[in-house]
Design a protein around this motif. Structure first.
Motif, mmCIF file in Angstrom:
data_model
loop_
_atom_site.group_PDB
_atom_site.id
_atom_site.type_symbol
_atom_site.label_atom_id
_atom_site.label_comp_id
_atom_site.label_asym_id
_atom_site.label_seq_id
_atom_site.Cartn_x
_atom_site.Cartn_y
_atom_site.Cartn_z
ATOM 1 N N UNK A 1 2.092 19.521 2.056
ATOM 2 C CA UNK A 1 2.480 18.449 2.979
ATOM 3 C C UNK A 1 2.654 17.147 2.202
ATOM 4 N N UNK A 2 1.758 16.907 1.261
ATOM 5 C CA UNK A 2 1.864 15.684 0.469
ATOM 6 C C UNK A 2 2.806 15.857 -0.709
ATOM 7 N N UNK A 3 2.935 17.078 -1.223
ATOM 8 C CA UNK A 3 3.600 17.220 -2.514
ATOM 9 C C UNK A 3 4.951 17.910 -2.478
ATOM 10 N N UNK B 1 -2.505 13.472 -0.947
ATOM 11 C CA UNK B 1 -2.932 13.772 0.429
ATOM 12 C C UNK B 1 -2.230 12.844 1.411
ATOM 13 N N UNK B 2 -1.850 13.406 2.575
ATOM 14 C CA UNK B 2 -1.239 12.571 3.605
ATOM 15 C C UNK B 2 -2.111 12.462 4.849
ATOM 16 N N UNK B 3 -3.346 12.892 4.735
ATOM 17 C CA UNK B 3 -4.284 12.770 5.853
ATOM 18 C C UNK B 3 -3.718 13.372 7.139
ATOM 19 N N UNK B 4 -3.311 14.629 7.077
ATOM 20 C CA UNK B 4 -2.728 15.276 8.260
ATOM 21 C C UNK B 4 -3.811 15.611 9.282
ATOM 22 N N UNK C 1 0.854 -1.186 0.000
ATOM 23 C CA UNK C 1 0.000 0.000 0.000
ATOM 24 C C UNK C 1 0.890 1.235 0.000
ATOM 25 N N UNK C 2 0.653 2.141 -0.940
ATOM 26 C CA UNK C 2 1.622 3.220 -1.141
ATOM 27 C C UNK C 2 1.168 4.594 -0.662
ATOM 28 N N UNK C 3 0.015 5.040 -1.096
ATOM 29 C CA UNK C 3 -0.393 6.402 -0.729
ATOM 30 C C UNK C 3 -1.831 6.672 -1.154
ATOM 31 N N UNK C 4 -2.291 7.901 -0.807
ATOM 32 C CA UNK C 4 -3.585 8.367 -1.302
ATOM 33 C C UNK C 4 -3.309 9.283 -2.474
#
Lengths: 222, 126, 313
Positions: A149-151, A132-135, A116-119
């Motif tokens: 944050x994600x990028x 997105x990193x779901x902060x 599983x890698x990311x959203x």
């Protein structure tokens, strides 16, 4: 959606080689979209494992199933009358689904069949990228709809750093510099004042840093 | 043209090689095939634009899988031919048949037969 | 540059004289003598010495320990601090520790991504970024307060610095207003990326002067002498955010190999002379990479020697 990629076949073979009755359990949700864990991938993996066992002279039962979602008990329950017939299962769901499957059938070994890698988004078929990193506290309204944050490789809130080059990230010229994108977007939106204001340190407690997270929605609970 | 080619080949017609999935390639081996040839149109000439290119990527992945499960990726191959290349088609069948003969029967077929034999013997002893 | 600190560097800049800083890279071992030696080579020719913080994400002796060594030699260190490896707890703790040894200059950086370094599989932190680190230092110094709100008596008296890269294209204007953002966060001086593209530097400075940024922040121009044409080509092609025009490559390559080092020094001196005339430049940051012994010569020939003596420093 959640993005995953198939685990190397040799790793899966190594995990399951000593079992006699296997279930390959797919998920028709996110992992189907990125072609890592849907019914089709279940069939491919099951066929590959059967070929492996047969040529190795072993008679192993490899069955196939795919659930609407492995992250919900109602769908996992569809396996309740079958699970006792297997020694182990390979879950092609994301890490969430694989865990929930193991939690529901906790007397069975569940191996993950995908990483599983990311959203992220489907840029095109076979090309997925993180968004997105779901902060836990969305700041897109302040950053022109682009998440640093994600990028941004350094998740800077006051970028860009001095290493970005010709609009690309210092760690990989294939990654656009998020802050170059944010600057251009804010300019287009007439909001460059946002870029000029220093952004205060972020409260990361709603992110992974705050420990395992839970949402309790009293308005939805009965 | 009445070209001759080995009778070892069973032809399965599909509207386009884009229809051929990895799962079909793998199942062919499960059902006992010793080799599989995918014959598509010339690259750039696909009636459905990219069908033969999809087939190419699937054949590539099938090769990788066959390598990893011990059958060998060389048992599957893809060729691109136009409808006017009957002679080349016959040649390819010959070449591939010879190659498979060299490789010998698929280990799946051999192992399956063996398993059946030992299984039967087991029954007798019991 | 509102707040006044005991920093000699700040006093020199405030006096209107051109400041000179340089930097030393700590060793990849526990051999502190390396730092002492490098510092000795340049000590009479610079006002303050930067110590890099695990630059390019390669593990080295820590910047704080090296700064303490330099301070104990009676010299003035600039503590470089990156936010890559430490969260706000560790950063603020190190700032208090540095201040306890009388370290009065800091350079707030985000840091190179660990991808480049010798531990590329590590986790990174990036709890704060460089701008937020500057905010934290300012809060500690001016309000005697930690980010978490705790108030304390003995404050760290830090002259707050940061880095700017006018050349991390394509947009010079964006880079200039980002310097403004750092100034708004509390940054009092900046050291620039190595300057080779003089036109772009002048464009950057013009925007900075026009927007009044040079009133708030002192710009120290980054100078790195080229050792040879190979280094010039490497910096042009391989170093992210570096802008080396073809003329520089041509000039370095146009002299025989044994003369290239001298040509590199000449070029650096010419760059300093030209930059002295650019409005808003308040000094120079000379980064002679593994070539510290050349710093005295450059400083002297550029007319920046002797260095001013400030009272009480």
């Amino acid at each position: 959606m959640i993005k995953a990629k198939p685990k190397p076949l040799e790793e899966i073979i190594d995990n399951v080689k000593d079992f006699n009755k296997l279930l390959i359990a797919g998920c028709d949700g996110c992992v189907t979209v990125c072609e890592a864990g849907g019914l089709k991938e279940v069939k491919i993996l099951a066929a590959a494992l059967r070929l492996y066992f047969t040529q190795a002279g072993k008679q192993v039962q490899v069955d196939e199933a795919s659930l609407t979602r492995q992250c919900e008990k109602e769908y996992l329950a569809q396996l309740s009358d079958r699970m006792d017939g297997y020694d182990a299962a390979v879950s092609l769901a994301c890490g969430v689904g694989a865990q929930y499957l193991a939690e529901m059938y906790n007397h069975k070994i569940v191996f993950p069949g995908v990483d599983t890698c990311f959203m992220g988004v489907n840029e095109e078929r076979g090309l997925y990228s993180e968004r997105c990193q779901a902060c836990g506290r969305c700041i897109l309204a302040e950053t022109g709809g682009i998440c640093p944050i994600a990028r941004c490789s350094k998740r800077m809130l006051n970028g860009p750093c001095g290493g970005s080059d010709k609009g690309k990230c210092e760690i990989n010229p294939d990654i656009p510099c998020a802050w170059e994108l944010i600057y251009e977007r804010l300019k287009t939106l007439g909001q460059l004042d946002r870029f000029e204001r220093p952004v205060e340190p972020k409260d990361w407690s709603t992110s992974r840093d705050g420990g395992p997270r839970k949402i309790v929605r009293e308005d939805l609970r009965i | 043209m009445r070209l001759q080619y080995p009778p070892t080949v069973r032809i399965i017609e599909v509207p386009c090689t884009g229809k051929v999935d990895i799962i079909h390639l793998l199942q062919a081996f499960e059902y006992g095939a010793d080799g599989v040839i995918v014959v598509g149109c010339m690259e750039g000439d696909c009636h459905y634009q990219k069908g033969n290119l999809y087939a190419k990527t699937r054949v590539k992945r099938a090769k990788e899988i066959l390598d990893k499960v011990g059958l060998g990726g060389e048992r599957v191959a893809m060729f691109n031919l136009s409808s006017g290349m009957g002679g080349r088609f016959a040649e390819i069948i010959k070449e591939m048949t010879n190659k498979i003969l060299e490789l010998g029967p698929s280990p799946v077929r051999g192992a399956a037969a063996k398993a059946k034999a030992t299984g039967a013997a087991g029954e007798v002893t019991a | 540059m509102s707040a006044t600190t005991p920093s000699k560097l700040q006093k020199i800049i405030a006096s209107g004289q051109l400041a000179v800083t340089s930097e030393v890279g700590p060793p990849r071992s526990a051999d502190g003598a390396v730092i002492d030696h490098k510092a000795k080579l340049i000590k009479d020719y610079v006002d303050a010495i930067n110590v890099t913080d695990n630059q390019t994400s390669v593990v080295r002796m820590c910047s704080l320990a090296c700064c303490i060594r330099i301070k104990l030699m009676g010299l003035e260190p600039i503590l470089q601090m990156v936010t890559r490896d430490r969260n706000r707890i560790a950063l603020q703790s190190d700032i208090l520790g540095a201040a306890s040894f009388g370290i009065n200059n800091m350079l707030c950086l985000t840091g190179d991504h660990q991808h480049f370094g010798d531990h590329s599989s590590c986790a990174n932190v990036f709890d704060l970024d460089s701008t937020q680190l500057a905010m934290a230092v300012k809060m500690m110094r001016d309000e005697g307060k930690l980010l978490g709100g705790f108030e304390f008596q003995v404050r760290p008296e830090m002259f707050i610095g940061a880095a700017v890269n006018p050349f991390a294209g394509p947009n010079v204007f964006m880079r200039a207003i980002r310097m403004g953002k750092k100034a708004a966060a509390g940054v009092q001086f900046v050291q620039t990326q190595c300057i080779y593209n003089m036109d772009k530097m002048k464009e950057f400075m013009k925007i900075a002067v026009d927007r009044g940024l040079t009133e708030k922040v002192a710009v120290l121009a980054g100078i790195t002498p080229m050792k040879n044409v190979g280094m010039a080509k490497y910096m042009q092609k391989r170093v992210p955010g570096m802008d080396v025009p073809d003329e520089i490559i041509k000039r370095m390559g146009g002299v025989p190999k044994e003369k290239q080092a001298e040509e590199g020094i000449n070029l650096a001196i010419e760059q300093i002379e030209e930059l002295k005339t650019v409005p808003g430049i308040r000094g120079f940051h000379i980064m002679a990479i593994e070539w510290e012994e050349k710093v005295p010569q450059i400083v002297e020939r550029a007319g920046l020697y002797p260095r001013p003596q400030m009272d009480g420093a």
